[in-house]
Enzyme design. Sequence first.
Site, PDB file in Angstrom:
ATOM      1  N   LEU A  11       0.875  -1.190   0.000  1.00  0.00           N
ATOM      2  CA  LEU A  11       0.000   0.000   0.000  1.00  0.00           C
ATOM      3  C   LEU A  11       0.901   1.226   0.000  1.00  0.00           C
ATOM      4  CD1 LEU A  11      -2.594  -1.008   2.770  1.00  0.00           C
ATOM      5  CD2 LEU A  11      -2.328  -1.895   0.423  1.00  0.00           C
ATOM      6  N   GLY A  17       7.893   2.690  -0.261  1.00  0.00           N
ATOM      7  CA  GLY A  17       7.351   1.612  -1.085  1.00  0.00           C
ATOM      8  C   GLY A  17       8.277   1.267  -2.227  1.00  0.00           C
ATOM      9  N   LYS A 106       4.640   5.650  11.812  1.00  0.00           N
ATOM     10  CA  LYS A 106       4.767   6.016  13.225  1.00  0.00           C
ATOM     11  C   LYS A 106       3.653   6.946  13.669  1.00  0.00           C
ATOM     12  CE  LYS A 106       7.924   7.734  10.668  1.00  0.00           C
ATOM     13  NZ  LYS A 106       8.333   8.971  10.066  1.00  0.00           N
ATOM     14  N   VAL A 133      10.373   3.535  13.552  1.00  0.00           N
ATOM     15  CA  VAL A 133      11.282   4.303  14.408  1.00  0.00           C
ATOM     16  C   VAL A 133      12.722   4.102  13.947  1.00  0.00           C
ATOM     17  CG1 VAL A 133      12.128   4.699  16.740  1.00  0.00           C
ATOM     18  CG2 VAL A 133       9.750   4.011  16.390  1.00  0.00           C
ATOM     19  N   ILE A 137      17.482   1.332  11.226  1.00  0.00           N
ATOM     20  CA  ILE A 137      18.142   0.795  12.429  1.00  0.00           C
ATOM     21  C   ILE A 137      17.217  -0.204  13.128  1.00  0.00           C
ATOM     22  CG2 ILE A 137      19.190   1.350  14.652  1.00  0.00           C
ATOM     23  CD1 ILE A 137      19.473   4.230  13.688  1.00  0.00           C
ATOM     24  N   LYS A 206       7.855   8.874  17.429  1.00  0.00           N
ATOM     25  CA  LYS A 206       8.797   7.756  17.575  1.00  0.00           C
ATOM     26  C   LYS A 206       9.184   7.542  19.036  1.00  0.00           C
ATOM     27  CE  LYS A 206      10.794   8.579  13.010  1.00  0.00           C
ATOM     28  NZ  LYS A 206      11.857   9.334  12.302  1.00  0.00           N
TER      29      LYS A 206
HETATM   30  N1  LIG Z   1      10.686   8.602   3.888  1.00  0.00           N
HETATM   31  C1  LIG Z   1      11.331   8.013   4.862  1.00  0.00           C
HETATM   32  O1  LIG Z   1      12.581   8.049   4.950  1.00  0.00           O
HETATM   33  C2  LIG Z   1      10.574   7.266   5.907  1.00  0.00           C
HETATM   34  C3  LIG Z   1       9.180   7.218   5.903  1.00  0.00           C
HETATM   35  N2  LIG Z   1       8.522   6.506   6.875  1.00  0.00           N
HETATM   36  C4  LIG Z   1       7.071   6.385   6.837  1.00  0.00           C
HETATM   37  O2  LIG Z   1       6.723   5.598   5.689  1.00  0.00           O
HETATM   38  C5  LIG Z   1       5.448   5.999   5.191  1.00  0.00           C
HETATM   39  C6  LIG Z   1       5.579   6.353   3.717  1.00  0.00           C
HETATM   40  O3  LIG Z   1       6.497   7.422   3.620  1.00  0.00           O
HETATM   41  P1  LIG Z   1       7.065   7.864   2.169  1.00  0.00           P
HETATM   42  O4  LIG Z   1       7.305   6.670   1.330  1.00  0.00           O
HETATM   43  O5  LIG Z   1       8.206   8.791   2.441  1.00  0.00           O
HETATM   44  O6  LIG Z   1       5.809   8.686   1.600  1.00  0.00           O
HETATM   45  P2  LIG Z   1       5.543   9.126   0.082  1.00  0.00           P
HETATM   46  O7  LIG Z   1       4.690  10.340   0.179  1.00  0.00           O
HETATM   47  O8  LIG Z   1       6.825   9.163  -0.672  1.00  0.00           O
HETATM   48  O9  LIG Z   1       4.665   7.912  -0.538  1.00  0.00           O
HETATM   49  C7  LIG Z   1       3.355   7.682  -0.127  1.00  0.00           C
HETATM   50  C8  LIG Z   1       2.764   6.651  -1.089  1.00  0.00           C
HETATM   51  O10 LIG Z   1       1.505   6.234  -0.588  1.00  0.00           O
HETATM   52  C9  LIG Z   1       0.499   6.425  -1.581  1.00  0.00           C
HETATM   53  N3  LIG Z   1      -0.740   6.841  -0.906  1.00  0.00           N
HETATM   54  C10 LIG Z   1      -0.875   7.827   0.000  1.00  0.00           C
HETATM   55  N4  LIG Z   1      -2.151   7.877   0.425  1.00  0.00           N
HETATM   56  C11 LIG Z   1      -2.824   6.907  -0.253  1.00  0.00           C
HETATM   57  C12 LIG Z   1      -4.180   6.466  -0.267  1.00  0.00           C
HETATM   58  N5  LIG Z   1      -5.102   7.034   0.501  1.00  0.00           N
HETATM   59  N6  LIG Z   1      -4.528   5.441  -1.082  1.00  0.00           N
HETATM   60  C13 LIG Z   1      -3.588   4.860  -1.854  1.00  0.00           C
HETATM   61  N7  LIG Z   1      -2.283   5.224  -1.903  1.00  0.00           N
HETATM   62  C14 LIG Z   1      -1.923   6.239  -1.095  1.00  0.00           C
HETATM   63  C15 LIG Z   1       1.017   7.513  -2.500  1.00  0.00           C
HETATM   64  O11 LIG Z   1       0.411   7.324  -3.769  1.00  0.00           O
HETATM   65  P3  LIG Z   1       0.245   8.617  -4.743  1.00  0.00           P
HETATM   66  O12 LIG Z   1       1.664   9.040  -5.072  1.00  0.00           O
HETATM   67  O13 LIG Z   1      -0.510   8.053  -5.889  1.00  0.00           O
HETATM   68  O14 LIG Z   1      -0.500   9.655  -3.966  1.00  0.00           O
HETATM   69  C16 LIG Z   1       2.523   7.208  -2.507  1.00  0.00           C
HETATM   70  O15 LIG Z   1       2.772   6.181  -3.430  1.00  0.00           O
HETATM   71  C17 LIG Z   1       4.994   7.148   6.079  1.00  0.00           C
HETATM   72  O16 LIG Z   1       4.195   6.630   7.133  1.00  0.00           O
HETATM   73  C18 LIG Z   1       6.317   7.680   6.662  1.00  0.00           C
HETATM   74  O17 LIG Z   1       6.141   8.329   7.917  1.00  0.00           O
HETATM   75  C19 LIG Z   1       9.184   5.834   7.877  1.00  0.00           C
HETATM   76  C20 LIG Z   1      10.549   5.880   7.941  1.00  0.00           C
HETATM   77  C21 LIG Z   1      11.339   6.609   6.984  1.00  0.00           C
HETATM   78  N1  LIG Z   2      10.802  12.109   8.086  1.00  0.00           N
HETATM   79  C1  LIG Z   2      11.380  11.037   8.878  1.00  0.00           C
HETATM   80  C2  LIG Z   2      11.445   9.778   8.048  1.00  0.00           C
HETATM   81  C3  LIG Z   2      11.802   8.598   8.870  1.00  0.00           C
HETATM   82  O1  LIG Z   2      11.123   8.271   9.841  1.00  0.00           O
HETATM   83  C4  LIG Z   2      12.806  11.444   9.328  1.00  0.00           C
HETATM   84  O2  LIG Z   2      13.304  12.452   8.784  1.00  0.00           O
HETATM   85  O3  LIG Z   2      13.373  10.763  10.188  1.00  0.00           O
HETATM   86 NA    NA Z   3      13.899   0.938  12.806  1.00  0.00          NA
END
Ligand SMILES: NC(=O)C1=CN([C@@H]2O[C@H](COP(=O)(O)OP(=O)(O)OC[C@H]3O[C@@H](n4cnc5c(N)ncnc54)[C@H](OP(=O)(O)O)[C@@H]3O)[C@@H](O)[C@H]2O)C=CC1
Ligand SMILES: N[C@@H](CC=O)C(=O)O
Ligand code: NA
EC number: 1.1.1.3
Length: 428
Positions: A11, A17, A106, A133, A137, A206
Site C-alpha cells: 500500500l 514503497g 509512526k 522508528v 536501524i 517515535k
Molecule cells: N521517507 C522516509 O525516509 C521514511 C518514511 N517513513 C514512513 O513511511 C510511510 C511512507 O512514507 P514515504 O514513502 O516517504 O511517503 P511518500 O509520500 O513518498 O509515498 C506515499 C505513497 O503512498 C500512496 N498513498 C498515499 N495515500 C494513499 C491512499 N489514501 N490510497 C492509496 N495510496 C496512497 C502515494 O500514492 P500517490 O503518489 O498516488 O498519492 C505514494 O505512493 C509514512 O508513514 C512515513 O512516515 C518511515 C521511515 C522513513
Molecule cells: N521524516 C522522517 C522519516 C523517517 O522516519 C525522518 O526524517 O526521520
Molecule cells: Na527501525
Amino acid sequence: MIQNIRKVALLGMGTVGGGVYKIIEKQKNELIHKIGAELEISKVLVRNKGKYANLIAPEKLTDQWSDIIEDDSIEIVVEVMGGIEPAATYIKEALQKGKHVVTANKDLIAVQGHELLELAKTNHCDLLFEAAVAGGIPIIRPLNQCLAGNEITEVMGIINGTTNFILTKMSEEGMDFAEALQLATDLGYAEADPTADIEGHDAGRKLAILASLAFNSPVTFQNVYTEGISKISAKDIRYAHELGCEIKLLGIAKNTEDGIEVKVHPTMIPQSHPLAAVNDSYNAVFIHGDAVGDAMFYGRGAGELPTGSAVVGDILDVARNIQFHCTGRIGSSCYKNIPIKDIKETKSSYYVRMKLEDRAGTLAALAGVFGSNNVSISMLLQKTKDEKTADVVIVTYDVLEKQFMDSIIVISNMSMVKEISSIIRVYH
Ligand SMILES: NC(=O)C1=CN([C@@H]2O[C@H](COP(=O)(O)OP(=O)(O)OC[C@H]3O[C@@H](n4cnc5c(N)ncnc54)[C@H](OP(=O)(O)O)[C@@H]3O)[C@@H](O)[C@H]2O)C=CC1
Ligand SMILES: N[C@@H](CC=O)C(=O)O
Ligand code: NA
C-alpha cells in the site's frame, strides 16, 4: 515446483514503497533460502495509477482497496502510505481478515499502536513496525525481544533524519535552514508535511513508541513534550561550538521513580559525546538497561533503501512465522500504567541567549532574579553587539523547568532586557 509463494500487497509506492519493491526484486533468488518460500508483490495500491504506469505491471497496480482486502491469496499487507486514515481502517480490516501487517507508519502506531497490537493478537496475526522508528536501524525488535530481560530506565537519541541532516548542513557548511530543508525533502527524508519533522512531532511520535516498548507502559504522542528546530540560529550554533558543543534534536525518555519523562527538544551536546558525531540523516538510539548497561544503535534513520531494509526485514519475519505456524506471538507489551510527568517537573541545564542594554548593574540584576529562584549559573558569555546593547549567554546548572521558566518570565519583563533570543537545554 515452488510450493510456497507468500503473496504481498504493497500500500503505497513512494519513497519507502519504492525501496521495498527494489529490495524484494533484488533479493528474489535469495528468498527461497532465507524464508523457505518465494515472495511475490501481487498488488500495489496507489491513488494516482498513471504516476506508476512505467514502474509497475498494470495487472498489479490498483487504486481500489477492495482488490486487496477481497483477495484471500494475499497474506501480508505492507502499509507504506502514511497518515492516520485510510491506513488505520485498512490495517484493521486486514487484521480482522487474518492478513498480517507490516507498517512504517509512526503517526498511526504512536496513537493507536496498543489497540492495533491487541487486534493483531486476537486474530493470531503479526503486526510489525521496525521501520516506524529510526528507519533502517533495528530498534523495535531489540526492545521487544533481545532486551526483554532488562529493566530499561532510559531511551534517548537522535530519531529524526530530516532535522539531523538540516542541523549538520547548517553547522558544517553554514547552509541556511530553508536550503537544507529543501535538500532533505528532495532526498526523500522529509514527511509529506515536513512541519512534522521540523517541529519535533515526528521524533515525538517515535519517542512515544520507544518509551511504550522500553517501559512496558502506554505512552502516546499526546504525552510527549515536543519543541522543534525552527528557532535555532546560526549564532546559536556558533556559540555552541564556542562552548564545545553541538546542537542536536534529541528525544529523551526516562523511567524515574516518580513517573515517565518524555520530551523532544533541541539540545546542546558536548562534542565529546558519541551523539555529537551522528550527522546527516543518521540516527542513533541509546538504551540503558539494568542488565545490558548502556547500548547504542546507529544507522540511517530515513531514506528509500535504509527504510526499505527495515520493512523487508519485517516481511521476511512474517513469512518465516507463516511458514512455521507461529504468527501472532507478540502483542502489546504495555502491562503497566506508569504516570507521565509534566515537562515542568523535569530537570535540565539551560543555555539562554539574551540581548541586553550594555550598562552597569544589568548582569547583577539578572543574577539576582536567577538566584531568587534557586537557579545557579555555571557560565556566562558576553559578546558586545554595539555601543548600547550586548549579546549575553548564560548557562545554568541543572534546575527544575518550573524554576527556570519562572525566572525567564521575570527577566523578560525587565527594562534592560531587549530580547530573549533563544533557550536551549544542555545535555551533560
Ligand atoms: N521517507 C522516509 O525516509 C521514511 C518514511 N517513513 C514512513 O513511511 C510511510 C511512507 O512514507 P514515504 O514513502 O516517504 O511517503 P511518500 O509520500 O513518498 O509515498 C506515499 C505513497 O503512498 C500512496 N498513498 C498515499 N495515500 C494513499 C491512499 N489514501 N490510497 C492509496 N495510496 C496512497 C502515494 O500514492 P500517490 O503518489 O498516488 O498519492 C505514494 O505512493 C509514512 O508513514 C512515513 O512516515 C518511515 C521511515 C522513513
Ligand atoms: N521524516 C522522517 C522519516 C523517517 O522516519 C525522518 O526524517 O526521520
Ligand atoms: Na527501525
